[in-house]
Design a protein around this motif. Structure first.
Motif, PDB file in Angstrom:
ATOM      1  N   ASP A   5       7.194  10.250  11.237  1.00  0.00           N
ATOM      2  CA  ASP A   5       6.943   8.829  11.517  1.00  0.00           C
ATOM      3  C   ASP A   5       5.453   8.617  11.287  1.00  0.00           C
ATOM      4  OD1 ASP A   5       6.292   6.414  12.713  1.00  0.00           O
ATOM      5  OD2 ASP A   5       7.270   6.852  14.623  1.00  0.00           O
TER       6      ASP A   5
ATOM      7  N   ASP B  50      -4.119  -2.573  16.356  1.00  0.00           N
ATOM      8  CA  ASP B  50      -2.928  -2.140  17.085  1.00  0.00           C
ATOM      9  C   ASP B  50      -3.271  -1.730  18.521  1.00  0.00           C
ATOM     10  OD1 ASP B  50      -1.306  -2.509  14.927  1.00  0.00           O
ATOM     11  OD2 ASP B  50      -1.042  -0.392  14.453  1.00  0.00           O
TER      12      ASP B  50
ATOM     13  N   VAL C 284       7.850   4.503   7.891  1.00  0.00           N
ATOM     14  CA  VAL C 284       6.551   3.823   7.933  1.00  0.00           C
ATOM     15  C   VAL C 284       6.735   2.323   8.075  1.00  0.00           C
ATOM     16  CG1 VAL C 284       6.437   3.556   5.404  1.00  0.00           C
ATOM     17  CG2 VAL C 284       4.335   3.469   6.735  1.00  0.00           C
TER      18      VAL C 284
ATOM     19  N   GLU D 162       6.346   0.164  10.917  1.00  0.00           N
ATOM     20  CA  GLU D 162       6.427  -0.406  12.259  1.00  0.00           C
ATOM     21  C   GLU D 162       6.926   0.707  13.164  1.00  0.00           C
ATOM     22  OE1 GLU D 162       9.941  -2.941  12.747  1.00  0.00           O
ATOM     23  OE2 GLU D 162      10.469  -2.379  10.700  1.00  0.00           O
ATOM     24  N   PRO D 163       6.818   0.496  14.472  1.00  0.00           N
ATOM     25  CA  PRO D 163       7.351   1.533  15.363  1.00  0.00           C
ATOM     26  C   PRO D 163       8.842   1.683  15.127  1.00  0.00           C
ATOM     27  CG  PRO D 163       6.042  -0.083  16.587  1.00  0.00           C
ATOM     28  CD  PRO D 163       6.227  -0.631  15.213  1.00  0.00           C
TER      29      PRO D 163
ATOM     30  N   ASN E 116       4.718  -8.590  12.283  1.00  0.00           N
ATOM     31  CA  ASN E 116       5.233  -7.518  11.435  1.00  0.00           C
ATOM     32  C   ASN E 116       6.726  -7.762  11.182  1.00  0.00           C
ATOM     33  OD1 ASN E 116       6.182  -5.069  10.351  1.00  0.00           O
ATOM     34  ND2 ASN E 116       4.602  -3.906  11.404  1.00  0.00           N
TER      35      ASN E 116
ATOM     36  N   GLN F 135      -2.223   2.045   7.628  1.00  0.00           N
ATOM     37  CA  GLN F 135      -2.366   0.630   7.286  1.00  0.00           C
ATOM     38  C   GLN F 135      -2.892   0.479   5.862  1.00  0.00           C
ATOM     39  OE1 GLN F 135      -5.469   0.031  10.367  1.00  0.00           O
ATOM     40  NE2 GLN F 135      -3.992  -1.392  11.242  1.00  0.00           N
ATOM     41  N   THR F 136      -2.791  -0.725   5.337  1.00  0.00           N
ATOM     42  CA  THR F 136      -3.389  -1.028   4.039  1.00  0.00           C
ATOM     43  C   THR F 136      -4.853  -0.557   4.035  1.00  0.00           C
ATOM     44  OG1 THR F 136      -1.979  -2.975   3.903  1.00  0.00           O
ATOM     45  CG2 THR F 136      -3.864  -2.894   2.401  1.00  0.00           C
ATOM     46  N   GLU F 137      -5.520  -0.803   5.132  1.00  0.00           N
ATOM     47  CA  GLU F 137      -6.955  -0.530   5.223  1.00  0.00           C
ATOM     48  C   GLU F 137      -7.276   0.955   5.305  1.00  0.00           C
ATOM     49  OE1 GLU F 137      -5.220  -2.657   6.995  1.00  0.00           O
ATOM     50  OE2 GLU F 137      -6.273  -4.573   7.213  1.00  0.00           O
TER      51      GLU F 137
ATOM     52  N   ILE G 155       2.594   3.721  19.298  1.00  0.00           N
ATOM     53  CA  ILE G 155       2.033   2.458  18.807  1.00  0.00           C
ATOM     54  C   ILE G 155       2.799   1.313  19.468  1.00  0.00           C
ATOM     55  CG2 ILE G 155       1.444   1.122  16.745  1.00  0.00           C
ATOM     56  CD1 ILE G 155       0.302   4.017  16.733  1.00  0.00           C
TER      57      ILE G 155
ATOM     58  N   ILE H 223       0.834  -1.214   0.000  1.00  0.00           N
ATOM     59  CA  ILE H 223       0.000   0.000   0.000  1.00  0.00           C
ATOM     60  C   ILE H 223       0.866   1.260   0.000  1.00  0.00           C
ATOM     61  CG2 ILE H 223      -0.244   0.144   2.532  1.00  0.00           C
ATOM     62  CD1 ILE H 223      -3.044   0.972   0.010  1.00  0.00           C
ATOM     63  N   THR H 224       2.019   1.215   0.648  1.00  0.00           N
ATOM     64  CA  THR H 224       2.866   2.409   0.686  1.00  0.00           C
ATOM     65  C   THR H 224       3.204   2.858  -0.735  1.00  0.00           C
ATOM     66  OG1 THR H 224       3.794   1.578   2.735  1.00  0.00           O
ATOM     67  CG2 THR H 224       4.958   3.400   1.682  1.00  0.00           C
TER      68      THR H 224
ATOM     69  N   TRP I  42       2.001   6.670  10.868  1.00  0.00           N
ATOM     70  CA  TRP I  42       1.234   5.452  11.186  1.00  0.00           C
ATOM     71  C   TRP I  42       0.013   5.348  10.269  1.00  0.00           C
ATOM     72  CZ3 TRP I  42      -3.841   4.421  12.302  1.00  0.00           C
ATOM     73  CH2 TRP I  42      -4.121   3.090  12.638  1.00  0.00           C
TER      74      TRP I  42
ATOM     75  N   GLY J 110       8.328  -4.559   8.482  1.00  0.00           N
ATOM     76  CA  GLY J 110       7.272  -3.650   8.043  1.00  0.00           C
ATOM     77  C   GLY J 110       6.214  -4.305   7.183  1.00  0.00           C
TER      78      GLY J 110
ATOM     79  N   ARG K 245       0.829  -4.978  17.168  1.00  0.00           N
ATOM     80  CA  ARG K 245      -0.420  -5.686  16.902  1.00  0.00           C
ATOM     81  C   ARG K 245      -0.887  -6.433  18.141  1.00  0.00           C
ATOM     82  NH1 ARG K 245      -2.580  -4.268  12.155  1.00  0.00           N
ATOM     83  NH2 ARG K 245      -3.842  -6.115  12.461  1.00  0.00           N
TER      84      ARG K 245
END
Ligand code: WT7
Length: 646
Positions: A414, A503, A389, A391-392, A524, A418-420, A515, A313-314, A416, A527, A518
């Motif tokens: 930084d 998360d 992007v 993960e923490p 993860n 998601q794909t969604e 964050i 997604i990125t 945060w 990433g 999960r």
């Protein structure tokens, strides 16, 4: 997973540089105004932005129709996504500006101006139409990081055919499952792609997927990239250079409904089957455009480089759709960061004068390990903003990024999401936010993020809880392809009216989000999200395996690593070679990114009285931690045995 006690001690603060803030696309005043506007009338806020940012062929009347979990944004509106990215720039100065500067791993270079990219996309759109692709048909795209990947995606968008991009690292079985789930009849691939000096034979993988399933696939369109020999099925396979390159460069883009599905992207969830996250056109277009401009502060003169693959997604949002809508110049690189040498990225930054750079914490940790010399021998003074992007980011890596790459000059965002979520949700704004290493800081204007307890009540400062988004937002996923129940239960199951992302997080006294990782059965790795169930299914499909439980273990480089506990069907003589065989089997089934870091054979797995495997305990063992609460364990001796086997 970020450890709460360690991040609680993080006291370093980095205020925006006043000279950066002064020139920022989004400064403190505009930021305040946007926040207030969104708080005052949420729908009016989005309606105003949508009318301002997008080129509508037909206006909308309804801003939002919300029947949790189903949202419709700008529903009467009509537009074309490729037009937002390309056509709109053709009567401006952007027309002759580089849209994509591409570098192949072996070193060749190509530059496509907006006008040239537009022509290529039109040709590809015409070729797809000629093949029989119709609006609504899902086109699978399995390509290396070459310009044709962006061209293919935009051509699909142009003709209203939702694309389903599969990352080039996935194995034939993973391709087959995704093609079948989407009932995709068309595939676009390449003979191969370059990775660390060798060819990844993509066409072979597609052939193998089609040999074991996907009866409905009609055509495979093949880009010639690496010149390796490929098998050919005459009635099915078509060379790109035979059709696309000779197609007309004129194509009249049709307008599609605002809610027309733009793409499907498969991601891992808590069950074995990957889920096809569906994104709609207008809302996604709006938010990727705005977030790119706000978070990366993109200016016409920037050369922007997001090192992700378009297969994730990125890459969809921040290589293709967001930057192109903003008329930016995108750097695109095909290969590995350490090929031929570990300084490849910095070499690219220097030679192409990259100004904005967006990568993953796992990559930053790898650069740290490879040594500062590879960085120091390059002039990185063109850089003015850095992002992360996936993960923490541990504060140590953040500080290294800040000092070695940003020379203490560049703000770090930084981000945060998601794909969604389709686009960035929580992130510093480089001209506004005081950053804190390890925190994604604050939600962007219009994003209603909260930390809640199991009962859905907001929790106090520094208390851990579930990270939820209370109000729907334009770029949210619309469905799980073909599975609305899974959409509902997966995201609106725990809290009926709030989107729950999976998360855990906390908010500190300043309102910054931390964050924690999960809380579901998702690992993860570097990433990338991998479902534990997916890897377990792959293991169990091997004849020697009886049961498998897959858990994460913290990893210095990858964030998390995969540990598999396996019970065997049969007695094996050579356990070491069986381990290697099982490892290869997982790679064969899913792809190299799912290779377990460790496989442990055991007599039995810890289970609850109701028979559920207690992965949490296994994760404690794999990580060398004290086991947490064991009161629900059916047979406590299993745990001691597992420890002894350690
Ligand atoms: C999961 C989403 C969004 C593009 C890349 C991954 C984790 C993502 C951050 C961040 C802490 C992060 C979360 C999230 N994550 N960005 N800046 N800080 N965690 O997309 O594969 O859909 O994974 O990645 O756990 O839920 P994805």
């Amino acid at each position: 997973m970020t450890n709460i006690s360690s991040t609680l001690q993080e006291t370093r603060r980095f205020k925006p540089d006043p000279s950066f803030a002064q020139q920022a696309n989004l400064g403190p005043q505009l930021y305040q105004a946007l926040k207030e506007e969104a708080a005052q009338d949420y729908e009016a806020y989005w309606a105003r932005l949508a009318r301002k940012e997008l080129v509508w062929r037909k206006d909308f009347q309804t801003t939002l129709e919300w029947e949790a979990p189903f949202a419709k944004w700008f529903q009467e509106g009509e537009l074309n996504m490729a037009e937002q990215c390309l056509d709109r720039h053709l009567n401006t100065a952007t027309k002759h500006k580089a849209a994509i500067i591409w570098e192949g791993e072996p070193g060749e270079q190509r530059t496509l101006t907006y006008q040239q990219l537009h022509a290529k996309v039109a040709q590809c759109a015409n070729a797809l139409l000629e093949m029989g692709v119709k609006a609504g048909d899902v086109v699978t795209v399995y390509l290396p990081m070459i310009p044709e990947l962006a061209i293919a995606v935009l051509a699909c968008a142009r003709i209203g055919a939702p694309h389903s991009v599969i990352f080039g690292g996935f194995a034939p079985n993973a391709i087959r499952d995704r093609v079948e789930d989407a009932d995709s009849k068309f595939i676009i691939t390449a003979d191969g792609g370059w990775r660390r000096g060798s060819v990844i034979a993509l066409k072979d993988n597609v052939d193998e997927a089609l040999a074991t399933g996907c009866p409905n696939v009609q055509n495979v369109l093949v880009v010639k990239r690496t010149n390796n020999a490929v098998k050919w099925t005459d009635e099915r396979d078509i060379w790109w250079h035979d059709t696309v390159d000779s197609a007309s460069t004129k194509h009249q883009a049709q307008a599609f409904n605002a809610e027309h599905p733009l793409f499907i992207l498969y991601t891992s969830g808590t069950t074995g089957k990957p889920k096809g996250v569906v994104h709609a056109t207008a809302g996604y277009a709006l938010w990727t455009k705005l977030t790119t401009r706000w978070v990366f502060d993109l200016k016409p003169e920037d050369t922007y480089w997001c090192t992700a693959d378009v297969g994730w997604i990125t890459g969809h949002s921040y290589i293709v759709y967001g930057p192109l809508q903003n008329g930016a110049t995108i750097m695109m690189y095909e290969g590995a960061p350490n090929y031929p040498e570990p300084d490849r990225f910095w070499d690219i930054v220097e030679r192409h004068q990259v100004t904005v750079f967006y990568t993953a914490p796992t990559a930053i940790r790898a650069f740290m390990k490879w040594g500062d010399d590879h960085v120091l021998k390059h002039d990185l003074s063109s850089l003015r903003l850095l992002g992360t992007v996936g993960e923490p980011i541990n504060p140590e890596a953040w500080i290294w990024y800040h000092e070695l790459i940003g020379k203490e000059r560049c703000p770090i965002v930084d981000t945060w999401w998601q794909t969604e979520t389709g686009g960035i949700m929580i992130s510093p704004l480089p001209g506004v936010t005081t950053t804190v290493p390890g925190s994604a800081t604050q939600p962007l204007p219009g994003i209603d993020a909260h930390i809640v307890s199991g009962e859905g009540e907001d929790v106090g400062p520094n208390q851990g809880g579930y990270l939820v988004i209370k109000k729907p937002w334009p770029s949210m996923l619309r469905n799980i392809y073909g599975n609305p129940e899974r959409f509902k239960n997966g995201y609106y199951g725990r809290f009926e009216n709030f989107y729950f992302a999976g998360d855990g997080a906390r908010r500190d006294q300043d309102g910054n989000f931390w964050i924690m990782g999960r809380i579901d059965d998702v690992i993860n790795v570097s990433g990338h999200r991998l479902g534990t169930m997916e890897i377990e299914s792959a293991l169990v499909s091997h004849p020697a395996v009886c049961e498998a439980a897959v858990v994460p273990r913290p990893d210095d480089l990858k964030g998390q690593a995969i540990v598999a506990f396996v019970t065997l069907e049969v007695e094996a003589d050579d356990l070491e070679s069986l381990k290697a065989e099982l490892s290869d089997h997982v790679v064969q089934e899913i792809g190299a990114l799912a290779r377990p870091a460790e496989i442990r054979f055991t007599d039995s797995l810890p289970k609850t009285r109701s028979g559920k495997i207690m992965r949490r305990l296994l994760s404690d063992i794999a990580s060398g931690r004290e086991a947490g609460d064991t009161t629900t364990l059916e047979d406590a001796s299993v745990l001691n045995k597992l420890r002894d086997e350690d």
